[in-house]
Write an enzyme that holds these catalytic residues in place. Structure first.
Site, PDB file in Angstrom:
ATOM      1  N   HIS A  56      78.494   7.219  61.342  1.00  0.00           N
ATOM      2  CA  HIS A  56      77.201   7.816  61.692  1.00  0.00           C
ATOM      3  C   HIS A  56      76.385   8.054  60.426  1.00  0.00           C
ATOM      4  O   HIS A  56      76.897   7.965  59.315  1.00  0.00           O
ATOM      5  CB  HIS A  56      77.392   9.127  62.463  1.00  0.00           C
TER       6      HIS A  56
HETATM    7  P1  TYD Z   1      82.150  14.160  63.343  1.00  0.00           P
HETATM    8  O1  TYD Z   1      81.234  14.771  62.340  1.00  0.00           O
HETATM    9  O2  TYD Z   1      81.610  13.043  64.199  1.00  0.00           O
HETATM   10  O3  TYD Z   1      83.491  13.647  62.661  1.00  0.00           O
HETATM   11  P2  TYD Z   1      83.762  12.673  61.421  1.00  0.00           P
HETATM   12  O4  TYD Z   1      82.448  12.316  60.793  1.00  0.00           O
HETATM   13  O5  TYD Z   1      84.653  13.469  60.522  1.00  0.00           O
HETATM   14  O6  TYD Z   1      84.481  11.487  61.979  1.00  0.00           O
HETATM   15  O7  TYD Z   1      82.696  15.326  64.278  1.00  0.00           O
HETATM   16  C1  TYD Z   1      83.781  15.110  65.166  1.00  0.00           C
HETATM   17  C2  TYD Z   1      83.622  16.111  66.316  1.00  0.00           C
HETATM   18  O8  TYD Z   1      83.692  17.451  65.819  1.00  0.00           O
HETATM   19  C3  TYD Z   1      82.295  15.973  67.054  1.00  0.00           C
HETATM   20  O9  TYD Z   1      82.542  16.131  68.438  1.00  0.00           O
HETATM   21  C4  TYD Z   1      81.479  17.125  66.557  1.00  0.00           C
HETATM   22  C5  TYD Z   1      82.520  18.171  66.171  1.00  0.00           C
HETATM   23  N1  TYD Z   1      82.078  18.996  65.010  1.00  0.00           N
HETATM   24  C6  TYD Z   1      81.752  20.316  65.191  1.00  0.00           C
HETATM   25  O10 TYD Z   1      81.786  20.864  66.318  1.00  0.00           O
HETATM   26  N2  TYD Z   1      81.357  21.063  64.104  1.00  0.00           N
HETATM   27  C7  TYD Z   1      81.304  20.529  62.864  1.00  0.00           C
HETATM   28  O11 TYD Z   1      80.946  21.245  61.870  1.00  0.00           O
HETATM   29  C8  TYD Z   1      81.637  19.146  62.691  1.00  0.00           C
HETATM   30  C9  TYD Z   1      81.585  18.497  61.337  1.00  0.00           C
HETATM   31  C10 TYD Z   1      82.023  18.416  63.789  1.00  0.00           C
END
Ligand code: TYD
Length: 141
Positions: A56
């Site tokens: 993303h």
């Molecule tokens: P995401 O940022 O997409 O993960 P990564 O980039 O590490 O692969 O987040 C994964 C899931 O966690 C998504 O459903 C959103 C949730 N999340 C939160 O609720 N709070 C946060 O601070 C973060 C970073 C993610």
């Protein structure tokens, strides 16, 4: 102007660290290490082998990633250029500016990724579709 940022605006930052007989102490000192106020801290760990994280971009969020343990690679992509950065030292951080697509791969079994972020969690601030990301980069959003 975040859509104009390129992978070359991201950089590995050397953090303050001390190593002595009791081990490492590494610290992030906002004023001298990073160009944003820290609003949120989170960390990812217990990552299964061969998993890709990220996938993303962010419209406004600035982040500093630190491999507090283990190692992983971050593939940065601004829509034109790609750059791969490896984090494998607790005293190095990768500053990722807004407007950069990232994927995080090759996690070692013991990896923990600490993230210091400039904003509270806000799902509307994510761009999770690569075509949408390319539109954002062209300011055609
Ligand atoms: P995401 O940022 O997409 O993960 P990564 O980039 O590490 O692969 O987040 C994964 C899931 O966690 C998504 O459903 C959103 C949730 N999340 C939160 O609720 N709070 C946060 O601070 C973060 C970073 C993610």
């Amino acid at each position: 102007m975040n859509h104009l940022n390129t992978v070359y605006d991201c950089s590995i930052i050397e953090l303050k660290h001390i190593l002595n007989e009791i081990g490492y102490v590494s610290s992030v000192e906002g004023a001298s290490n990073i160009s944003f106020d820290i609003k949120r801290v989170y960390y990812i760990s217990e990552i299964p082998l061969d998993v890709t994280r990220g996938g993303h971009g962010h419209k406004c969020l600035k982040q500093l990633l630190v491999a507090t343990t283990g190692s992983f690679d971050i593939i940065l992509d601004d829509g034109l250029n790609k750059q791969v950065c490896t984090l494998n030292q607790p005293y190095q951080g990768l500053l990722i500016v807004p407007g950069i697509w990232r994927e995080i791969v090759n996690f070692s079994a013991d990896a923990t990724c600490l993230v210091l972020a400039s904003l509270d969690y806000d799902e509307t601030e994510y761009i999770r579709d690569y075509d949408e990301f390319l539109k954002f980069k062209k300011k055609d959003y």
